[in-house]
Design a protein around this motif. Structure first.
Motif, PDB file in Angstrom:
ATOM      1  N   LEU A 264      -0.334 -17.401   6.974  1.00  0.00           N
ATOM      2  CA  LEU A 264      -1.761 -17.140   7.221  1.00  0.00           C
ATOM      3  C   LEU A 264      -1.940 -16.060   8.288  1.00  0.00           C
ATOM      4  CD1 LEU A 264      -3.337 -20.729   7.144  1.00  0.00           C
ATOM      5  CD2 LEU A 264      -3.129 -19.054   5.304  1.00  0.00           C
ATOM      6  N   GLY A 265      -1.134 -16.115   9.325  1.00  0.00           N
ATOM      7  CA  GLY A 265      -1.196 -15.090  10.356  1.00  0.00           C
ATOM      8  C   GLY A 265      -0.801 -13.729   9.814  1.00  0.00           C
ATOM      9  N   ALA A 266       0.233 -13.704   8.993  1.00  0.00           N
ATOM     10  CA  ALA A 266       0.689 -12.443   8.413  1.00  0.00           C
ATOM     11  C   ALA A 266      -0.393 -11.820   7.532  1.00  0.00           C
ATOM     12  CB  ALA A 266       1.964 -12.665   7.605  1.00  0.00           C
ATOM     13  N   GLN A 267      -1.079 -12.633   6.736  1.00  0.00           N
ATOM     14  CA  GLN A 267      -2.164 -12.130   5.899  1.00  0.00           C
ATOM     15  C   GLN A 267      -3.270 -11.520   6.745  1.00  0.00           C
ATOM     16  OE1 GLN A 267      -2.570 -15.836   3.246  1.00  0.00           O
ATOM     17  NE2 GLN A 267      -3.397 -14.206   1.974  1.00  0.00           N
ATOM     18  N   ASP A 268      -3.601 -12.179   7.842  1.00  0.00           N
ATOM     19  CA  ASP A 268      -4.652 -11.689   8.730  1.00  0.00           C
ATOM     20  C   ASP A 268      -4.311 -10.295   9.250  1.00  0.00           C
ATOM     21  OD1 ASP A 268      -5.708 -11.409  11.711  1.00  0.00           O
ATOM     22  OD2 ASP A 268      -7.088 -12.769  10.702  1.00  0.00           O
ATOM     23  N   VAL A 269      -3.069 -10.113   9.686  1.00  0.00           N
ATOM     24  CA  VAL A 269      -2.653  -8.819  10.227  1.00  0.00           C
ATOM     25  C   VAL A 269      -2.552  -7.773   9.118  1.00  0.00           C
ATOM     26  CG1 VAL A 269      -0.811  -7.599  11.449  1.00  0.00           C
ATOM     27  CG2 VAL A 269      -1.469  -9.892  12.163  1.00  0.00           C
ATOM     28  N   LYS A 270      -2.057  -8.168   7.973  1.00  0.00           N
ATOM     29  CA  LYS A 270      -1.961  -7.247   6.835  1.00  0.00           C
ATOM     30  C   LYS A 270      -3.319  -6.623   6.514  1.00  0.00           C
ATOM     31  CE  LYS A 270      -1.357  -7.374   1.804  1.00  0.00           C
ATOM     32  NZ  LYS A 270      -1.059  -8.239   0.635  1.00  0.00           N
ATOM     33  N   ASN A 271      -4.379  -7.421   6.604  1.00  0.00           N
ATOM     34  CA  ASN A 271      -5.724  -6.960   6.236  1.00  0.00           C
ATOM     35  C   ASN A 271      -6.503  -6.350   7.392  1.00  0.00           C
ATOM     36  OD1 ASN A 271      -5.361  -7.901   3.576  1.00  0.00           O
ATOM     37  ND2 ASN A 271      -5.999  -9.970   4.147  1.00  0.00           N
ATOM     38  N   ALA A 272      -5.912  -6.290   8.581  1.00  0.00           N
ATOM     39  CA  ALA A 272      -6.608  -5.757   9.753  1.00  0.00           C
ATOM     40  C   ALA A 272      -6.573  -4.221   9.738  1.00  0.00           C
ATOM     41  CB  ALA A 272      -5.948  -6.278  11.030  1.00  0.00           C
TER      42      ALA A 272
ATOM     43  N   MET B 222       1.156  -8.467  15.116  1.00  0.00           N
ATOM     44  CA  MET B 222       1.672  -9.779  14.746  1.00  0.00           C
ATOM     45  C   MET B 222       2.959 -10.040  15.518  1.00  0.00           C
ATOM     46  SD  MET B 222       2.784 -11.289  10.996  1.00  0.00           S
ATOM     47  CE  MET B 222       4.002 -10.031  10.593  1.00  0.00           C
ATOM     48  N   ILE B 223       3.038 -11.195  16.165  1.00  0.00           N
ATOM     49  CA  ILE B 223       4.310 -11.660  16.718  1.00  0.00           C
ATOM     50  C   ILE B 223       4.946 -12.535  15.641  1.00  0.00           C
ATOM     51  CG2 ILE B 223       2.992 -13.483  17.924  1.00  0.00           C
ATOM     52  CD1 ILE B 223       6.460 -12.236  18.993  1.00  0.00           C
ATOM     53  N   ALA B 224       6.176 -12.245  15.290  1.00  0.00           N
ATOM     54  CA  ALA B 224       6.801 -12.959  14.172  1.00  0.00           C
ATOM     55  C   ALA B 224       8.254 -13.282  14.486  1.00  0.00           C
ATOM     56  CB  ALA B 224       6.709 -12.118  12.900  1.00  0.00           C
ATOM     57  N   ASN B 225       8.765 -14.276  13.773  1.00  0.00           N
ATOM     58  CA  ASN B 225      10.161 -14.677  13.930  1.00  0.00           C
ATOM     59  C   ASN B 225      10.939 -14.365  12.657  1.00  0.00           C
ATOM     60  OD1 ASN B 225       9.303 -16.626  12.139  1.00  0.00           O
ATOM     61  ND2 ASN B 225       9.392 -18.310  13.609  1.00  0.00           N
ATOM     62  N   THR B 226      12.180 -14.779  12.629  1.00  0.00           N
ATOM     63  CA  THR B 226      13.061 -14.522  11.485  1.00  0.00           C
ATOM     64  C   THR B 226      12.459 -15.036  10.185  1.00  0.00           C
ATOM     65  OG1 THR B 226      14.862 -14.973  13.038  1.00  0.00           O
ATOM     66  CG2 THR B 226      15.466 -14.706  10.726  1.00  0.00           C
ATOM     67  N   GLY B 227      11.877 -16.249  10.249  1.00  0.00           N
ATOM     68  CA  GLY B 227      11.315 -16.853   9.049  1.00  0.00           C
ATOM     69  C   GLY B 227      10.215 -16.011   8.435  1.00  0.00           C
ATOM     70  N   VAL B 228       9.268 -15.597   9.257  1.00  0.00           N
ATOM     71  CA  VAL B 228       8.121 -14.819   8.762  1.00  0.00           C
ATOM     72  C   VAL B 228       8.577 -13.474   8.211  1.00  0.00           C
ATOM     73  CG1 VAL B 228       5.967 -13.679   9.421  1.00  0.00           C
ATOM     74  CG2 VAL B 228       6.491 -15.950  10.311  1.00  0.00           C
ATOM     75  N   MET B 229       9.490 -12.821   8.928  1.00  0.00           N
ATOM     76  CA  MET B 229       9.856 -11.452   8.566  1.00  0.00           C
ATOM     77  C   MET B 229      10.846 -11.348   7.422  1.00  0.00           C
ATOM     78  SD  MET B 229      10.010  -9.412  12.227  1.00  0.00           S
ATOM     79  CE  MET B 229      10.540 -10.742  13.326  1.00  0.00           C
ATOM     80  N   VAL B 230      11.905 -12.167   7.425  1.00  0.00           N
ATOM     81  CA  VAL B 230      12.973 -11.940   6.443  1.00  0.00           C
ATOM     82  C   VAL B 230      13.306 -13.127   5.543  1.00  0.00           C
ATOM     83  CG1 VAL B 230      14.045 -10.129   7.836  1.00  0.00           C
ATOM     84  CG2 VAL B 230      14.816 -12.483   8.090  1.00  0.00           C
ATOM     85  N   ILE B 231      12.928 -14.346   5.950  1.00  0.00           N
ATOM     86  CA  ILE B 231      13.243 -15.500   5.101  1.00  0.00           C
ATOM     87  C   ILE B 231      12.125 -15.766   4.099  1.00  0.00           C
ATOM     88  CG2 ILE B 231      13.707 -17.983   5.055  1.00  0.00           C
ATOM     89  CD1 ILE B 231      15.080 -17.704   7.748  1.00  0.00           C
ATOM     90  N   ASN B 232      10.877 -15.797   4.562  1.00  0.00           N
ATOM     91  CA  ASN B 232       9.744 -16.100   3.672  1.00  0.00           C
ATOM     92  C   ASN B 232       9.681 -15.199   2.438  1.00  0.00           C
ATOM     93  OD1 ASN B 232       9.028 -18.155   5.361  1.00  0.00           O
ATOM     94  ND2 ASN B 232       7.100 -17.276   6.043  1.00  0.00           N
ATOM     95  N   PRO B 233       9.921 -13.877   2.579  1.00  0.00           N
ATOM     96  CA  PRO B 233       9.852 -13.025   1.385  1.00  0.00           C
ATOM     97  C   PRO B 233      10.829 -13.429   0.289  1.00  0.00           C
ATOM     98  CG  PRO B 233       9.713 -11.669   3.350  1.00  0.00           C
ATOM     99  CD  PRO B 233      10.049 -13.071   3.812  1.00  0.00           C
TER     100      PRO B 233
END
Length: 323
Positions: free
Chosen positions: A74-82, A90-101
């Motif tokens: 949800l945070g990533a979507q918010d920043v993507k559309n900003a 966006m402050i992100a960790n390993t999960g958000v950046m490279v695992i989730n995709p």
């Protein structure tokens, strides 16, 4: 036609001048850092620590904005559309950046397509732990035990698809062993069962793992970084223990929406670099379990390009998919 061409060139030049002026005056208003997880966790502590110093460096207020949910999505979507003007990060960790995709087939963002890397700020090594009920005192002994007892070593994790699940999967591949994954709802119940002997193995971030090891509740066999960790100086790296090339660490970083002007990217990246030169801040980062490890925008992008296929392979081998 020549008039139209000249008008097009003039329009493009005007846009470039406008972008240049916007970048030169950056930041012109408060900067919003979006956090895709609840307040109070390690990532939040890290972001707040940096934001406090970043305000002074950039001369603008830094506002934390919490958008928890769906593993940071949800945070990533918010920043993507900003707006791509550098005022939303966006402050992100390993999960958000490279695992989730790799984990979510219908993920509404792609890291390198929808975001501009700004700075990597920290690395988070993990410790490889065994229950005290296990006879193994070293990583080679664990590997030998697992080979002699296929399917009898269970490993706990904080949940399917997270770093504490995928690092053991990488270990299985690297060492050629079999272990059975037991997912939990968070690291706390997984640790409880590791200490009780219901699971035999676990990979967990430092300093939590170091605390339990020093209390004698679990046994640390190795750390997953290239160098030994100050919190566990007597514990060898996995590479030292014989697993050639086994360096697997989590990381924290900041990203902006795709299309952010290069001058703004450079300004932000330089600001993070300056902030991270502060010795007091670096000491506090280590106490929070995050090793200071700055990487500028271009290097960070290259780093992510290398990490994404590596973690995607781990997800594929694990057989995990999330809706």
């Amino acid at each position: 036609m020549k008039h139209i061409a000249r008008a097009g060139v003039a329009l493009a030049a005007g846009l470039l001048l406008a972008l240049g002026a916007q970048a030169q005056s950056f930041p012109s208003k408060p900067i919003r850092i979006v956090m895709g997880f609840p307040a109070g966790g390690p990532l939040d502590q890290h972001a707040r620590l940096l934001a406090d110093k970043l305000q002074t460096e950039l001369g603008q207020t830094i506002v934390m904005d919490y958008k928890p949910g769906a593993g940071g999505t949800l945070g990533a979507q918010d920043v993507k559309n900003a707006p791509a003007d550098g005022h939303t990060l966006m402050i992100a960790n390993t999960g958000v950046m490279v695992i989730n995709p790799a984990l979510y087939p219908k993920l509404p963002y792609q890291t390198l397509r929808d975001f501009t890397p700004i700075a990597r700020t920290a690395m988070q090594p993990l410790a490889l732990l065994v229950s005290n009920s296990m006879p193994t005192k070293t990583l080679p002994e664990l590997i030998s035990y697992a080979k002699a007892n296929p399917g009898k070593v269970n490993f706990g994790s904080a949940g399917n698809g997270g770093i504490s699940h995928l690092v053991p999967e990488m270990l299985k591949t690297s060492a050629g062993i079999e272990m059975v994954h037991i997912p939990y709802k968070g690291s706390a119940p997984a640790f409880t069962d590791l200490m009780g002997g219901q699971v035999q193995f676990m990979a967990e971030s430092i300093p939590q793992a170091a605390a339990y090891h020093k209390q004698g509740k679990v046994r640390a066999l190795a750390v997953t970084s290239k160098e030994r960790n100050p919190a566990l100086p007597e514990i060898p790296t996995a590479i030292e223990a014989g697993l050639k090339g086994f360096e697997v660490v989590g990381f924290y970083g900041f990203l902006a929406p795709a299309g952010t002007p290069q001058l703004v990217v450079d300004r932000l990246s330089h600001a993070f670099q300056k902030v991270m030169e502060n010795p007091e801040l670096r000491e506090r980062m280590v106490s929070q379990g995050a090793n200071p490890d700055f990487m500028g925008a271009a290097q960070f992008k290259t780093f992510l390009e290398g990490e994404m296929p590596r973690w995607a392979d781990a997800v594929k081998r694990s057989g995990t998919k999330m809706d």
